[in-house]
Design a protein around this motif. Sequence first.
Motif, PDB file in Angstrom:
ATOM      1  N   GLY A  33     -51.032 -39.320 -25.253  1.00 52.14           N
ATOM      2  CA  GLY A  33     -51.371 -40.486 -26.048  1.00 52.14           C
ATOM      3  C   GLY A  33     -52.617 -40.335 -26.896  1.00 52.14           C
ATOM      4  O   GLY A  33     -53.141 -41.333 -27.418  1.00 52.14           O
ATOM      5  N   ASN A  34     -53.092 -39.101 -27.056  1.00 54.50           N
ATOM      6  CA  ASN A  34     -54.311 -38.865 -27.835  1.00 54.50           C
ATOM      7  C   ASN A  34     -54.030 -38.440 -29.269  1.00 54.50           C
ATOM      8  O   ASN A  34     -54.967 -38.124 -30.013  1.00 54.50           O
ATOM      9  CB  ASN A  34     -55.157 -37.780 -27.149  1.00 54.50           C
ATOM     10  N   GLY A  35     -52.774 -38.415 -29.647  1.00 50.28           N
ATOM     11  CA  GLY A  35     -52.418 -38.046 -31.004  1.00 50.28           C
ATOM     12  C   GLY A  35     -52.149 -36.562 -31.161  1.00 50.28           C
ATOM     13  O   GLY A  35     -52.379 -35.768 -30.242  1.00 50.28           O
ATOM     14  N   LEU A  36     -51.684 -36.212 -32.332  1.00 48.94           N
ATOM     15  CA  LEU A  36     -51.354 -34.816 -32.620  1.00 48.94           C
ATOM     16  C   LEU A  36     -52.629 -34.113 -33.091  1.00 48.94           C
ATOM     17  O   LEU A  36     -52.831 -33.850 -34.282  1.00 48.94           O
ATOM     18  CB  LEU A  36     -50.263 -34.755 -33.690  1.00 48.94           C
ATOM     19  N   GLU A  42     -60.201 -35.432 -34.222  1.00 43.82           N
ATOM     20  CA  GLU A  42     -60.179 -34.588 -35.410  1.00 43.82           C
ATOM     21  C   GLU A  42     -58.736 -34.279 -35.800  1.00 43.82           C
ATOM     22  O   GLU A  42     -58.039 -33.552 -35.087  1.00 43.82           O
ATOM     23  CB  GLU A  42     -60.932 -33.274 -35.161  1.00 43.82           C
ATOM     24  N   ARG A  43     -58.302 -34.804 -36.906  1.00 42.24           N
ATOM     25  CA  ARG A  43     -56.928 -34.596 -37.359  1.00 42.24           C
ATOM     26  C   ARG A  43     -56.864 -33.379 -38.280  1.00 42.24           C
ATOM     27  O   ARG A  43     -57.027 -33.489 -39.499  1.00 42.24           O
ATOM     28  CB  ARG A  43     -56.409 -35.838 -38.078  1.00 42.24           C
ATOM     29  N   VAL A  44     -56.663 -32.240 -37.689  1.00 42.76           N
ATOM     30  CA  VAL A  44     -56.519 -30.985 -38.423  1.00 42.76           C
ATOM     31  C   VAL A  44     -55.228 -30.320 -37.964  1.00 42.76           C
ATOM     32  O   VAL A  44     -55.009 -30.147 -36.758  1.00 42.76           O
ATOM     33  CB  VAL A  44     -57.713 -30.046 -38.180  1.00 42.76           C
ATOM     34  N   PHE A 200     -45.828 -37.302 -44.128  1.00 41.06           N
ATOM     35  CA  PHE A 200     -46.519 -37.387 -42.840  1.00 41.06           C
ATOM     36  C   PHE A 200     -47.739 -36.487 -42.820  1.00 41.06           C
ATOM     37  O   PHE A 200     -48.817 -36.883 -42.357  1.00 41.06           O
ATOM     38  CB  PHE A 200     -45.571 -36.994 -41.710  1.00 41.06           C
ATOM     39  N   ARG A 201     -47.590 -35.267 -43.334  1.00 41.13           N
ATOM     40  CA  ARG A 201     -48.701 -34.306 -43.319  1.00 41.13           C
ATOM     41  C   ARG A 201     -49.875 -34.823 -44.147  1.00 41.13           C
ATOM     42  O   ARG A 201     -51.034 -34.724 -43.734  1.00 41.13           O
ATOM     43  CB  ARG A 201     -48.213 -32.958 -43.848  1.00 41.13           C
ATOM     44  N   ILE A 202     -49.581 -35.383 -45.303  1.00 46.07           N
ATOM     45  CA  ILE A 202     -50.644 -35.877 -46.172  1.00 46.07           C
ATOM     46  C   ILE A 202     -51.314 -37.110 -45.569  1.00 46.07           C
ATOM     47  O   ILE A 202     -52.545 -37.248 -45.581  1.00 46.07           O
ATOM     48  CB  ILE A 202     -50.082 -36.183 -47.574  1.00 46.07           C
ATOM     49  N   LEU A 203     -50.520 -38.019 -45.028  1.00 50.33           N
ATOM     50  CA  LEU A 203     -51.070 -39.255 -44.479  1.00 50.33           C
ATOM     51  C   LEU A 203     -51.828 -39.025 -43.171  1.00 50.33           C
ATOM     52  O   LEU A 203     -52.865 -39.653 -42.934  1.00 50.33           O
ATOM     53  CB  LEU A 203     -49.941 -40.271 -44.249  1.00 50.33           C
ATOM     54  N   TYR A 204     -51.319 -38.113 -42.346  1.00 51.59           N
ATOM     55  CA  TYR A 204     -51.925 -37.913 -41.021  1.00 51.59           C
ATOM     56  C   TYR A 204     -53.040 -36.874 -41.053  1.00 51.59           C
ATOM     57  O   TYR A 204     -54.099 -37.071 -40.451  1.00 51.59           O
ATOM     58  CB  TYR A 204     -50.851 -37.484 -40.015  1.00 51.59           C
ATOM     59  N   PHE A 205     -52.804 -35.772 -41.761  1.00 44.40           N
ATOM     60  CA  PHE A 205     -53.784 -34.685 -41.779  1.00 44.40           C
ATOM     61  C   PHE A 205     -54.561 -34.596 -43.094  1.00 44.40           C
ATOM     62  O   PHE A 205     -55.465 -33.767 -43.216  1.00 44.40           O
ATOM     63  CB  PHE A 205     -53.083 -33.342 -41.529  1.00 44.40           C
ATOM     64  N   GLN A 206     -54.189 -35.425 -44.085  1.00 46.02           N
ATOM     65  CA  GLN A 206     -54.827 -35.379 -45.407  1.00 46.02           C
ATOM     66  C   GLN A 206     -54.774 -33.965 -46.009  1.00 46.02           C
ATOM     67  O   GLN A 206     -55.730 -33.491 -46.632  1.00 46.02           O
ATOM     68  CB  GLN A 206     -56.286 -35.854 -45.350  1.00 46.02           C
ATOM     69  N   SER A 207     -53.649 -33.310 -45.827  1.00 45.29           N
ATOM     70  CA  SER A 207     -53.491 -31.952 -46.338  1.00 45.29           C
ATOM     71  C   SER A 207     -52.028 -31.717 -46.680  1.00 45.29           C
ATOM     72  O   SER A 207     -51.130 -32.216 -45.992  1.00 45.29           O
ATOM     73  CB  SER A 207     -53.965 -30.917 -45.318  1.00 45.29           C
ATOM     74  N   ASN A 211     -53.479 -26.106 -41.970  1.00 44.66           N
ATOM     75  CA  ASN A 211     -54.788 -25.501 -42.145  1.00 44.66           C
ATOM     76  C   ASN A 211     -54.719 -23.974 -42.032  1.00 44.66           C
ATOM     77  O   ASN A 211     -55.527 -23.263 -42.638  1.00 44.66           O
ATOM     78  CB  ASN A 211     -55.756 -26.056 -41.102  1.00 44.66           C
ATOM     79  N   THR A 212     -53.763 -23.476 -41.260  1.00 47.62           N
ATOM     80  CA  THR A 212     -53.630 -22.025 -41.092  1.00 47.62           C
ATOM     81  C   THR A 212     -53.351 -21.328 -42.418  1.00 47.62           C
ATOM     82  O   THR A 212     -53.748 -20.181 -42.613  1.00 47.62           O
ATOM     83  CB  THR A 212     -52.509 -21.706 -40.099  1.00 47.62           C
ATOM     84  N   PHE A 213     -52.650 -22.020 -43.330  1.00 49.23           N
ATOM     85  CA  PHE A 213     -52.377 -21.427 -44.638  1.00 49.23           C
ATOM     86  C   PHE A 213     -53.679 -21.187 -45.401  1.00 49.23           C
ATOM     87  O   PHE A 213     -53.918 -20.104 -45.939  1.00 49.23           O
ATOM     88  CB  PHE A 213     -51.461 -22.337 -45.450  1.00 49.23           C
ATOM     89  N   TYR A 214     -54.519 -22.193 -45.421  1.00 47.99           N
ATOM     90  CA  TYR A 214     -55.772 -22.066 -46.155  1.00 47.99           C
ATOM     91  C   TYR A 214     -56.714 -21.078 -45.465  1.00 47.99           C
ATOM     92  O   TYR A 214     -57.474 -20.376 -46.122  1.00 47.99           O
ATOM     93  CB  TYR A 214     -56.442 -23.429 -46.274  1.00 47.99           C
ATOM     94  N   ALA A 215     -56.659 -21.011 -44.147  1.00 46.53           N
ATOM     95  CA  ALA A 215     -57.553 -20.113 -43.415  1.00 46.53           C
ATOM     96  C   ALA A 215     -57.196 -18.654 -43.647  1.00 46.53           C
ATOM     97  O   ALA A 215     -58.073 -17.788 -43.699  1.00 46.53           O
ATOM     98  CB  ALA A 215     -57.501 -20.428 -41.919  1.00 46.53           C
ATOM     99  N   LYS A 216     -55.908 -18.354 -43.803  1.00 44.62           N
ATOM    100  CA  LYS A 216     -55.471 -16.968 -43.949  1.00 44.62           C
ATOM    101  C   LYS A 216     -55.397 -16.520 -45.402  1.00 44.62           C
ATOM    102  O   LYS A 216     -55.719 -15.393 -45.735  1.00 44.62           O
ATOM    103  CB  LYS A 216     -54.116 -16.761 -43.273  1.00 44.62           C
TER     104      LYS A 216
END
Length: 241
Positions: A33-36, A42-44, A200-207, A211-216
Motif C-alpha cells: 500500500g505504499n505505491g509503486l 519518491e516516484r521514480v 500513467f507514466r507521465i502522471l505518476y512518474f512525471q517522465s 529512468n533507466t533509459f536516461y541513466a544509461k
Amino acid sequence: VGISIGLYEAVKLAWVCDDAFISFVYAKNLSSGNGLVFNLGERVEGFSNLLWTLVLSAFSFVGLSLPISSVSLGILSYLALMLFFLRQESRLLREFPLPIFVLHLCFFYHAWIFASSGLETMAYTLAVSIGLYGFWKQTSSESELISPKLSHGTQIAFVIASFLRPDGILFLSIFMGYRLFQKKFKDLYYLIPIIFLFSFRILYFQSFLPNTFYAKVHSESYLSQGVWYLLYLFRAYRDWE
C-alpha cells in the motif's frame, strides 16, 4: 526429450539477478500500500518491466516469495516458449518432422540461463515470439487465408510485450504500420493500452520513459555498443563450445 533437457537445465541453473531485486522492492511496496516506489515518497520509475512488477506485486500480496515466484514464472515461460514452437514447427514440417528450431532452443545455453534470473526476459521473449510468428504468417504467401483471430492474437502479444519492456513498442509500431498500410484502421484501438501506459507514466512518474533509459543512454546513443554486444555473443559461444 529435448524439451525435458532444456527444462532440466533451466531449473538446474536457476538464479536471481541482482537487478531483479529492484522490481522486488517496487512490487513489495505496492502490495503493502505504499505505491509503486522504491524509496517511500519518491516516484521514480527505476524499473523497465511494468507488467512484470505488477504481477510480482500480486504474488507478494498473497504472501508468496518474490524470488521463488519470479524464477518459477520465468521457467514456465521458457517451457511455454518451447511448446509454442514445437506446435508451430509440427504444423510446418509435416514432411520432415524434425523440429530444428525447437531443438536449438532446447540446447541454447543462454535460454537456460535467462529462463530464470528473476527478470521478465523469458516472458518478454515468449510474447515477442508469438507476435512475430503471427506477423510472419500474415505477410506470407498464404496471408489471405489467415483468420482475424490470428491478427488479434498478434497484436495482443505485442501489447503485452510493450508492457513487459519499453522496446516492445517497437515491434507493435512496426506491425501497426503494416496493418494501417493494409487499411485496417479499426486496429488502431490496440493503441489505447499504449496511450494509457504513457499517460500513467507521465502522471505518476512525471517522465515519458523509465529512468533507466536516461541513466544509461543520457543524450547520446552509439551503434558501436550494439556491435560490441553482438560480437561478444559469438565470442562467448566460441569459448563455451
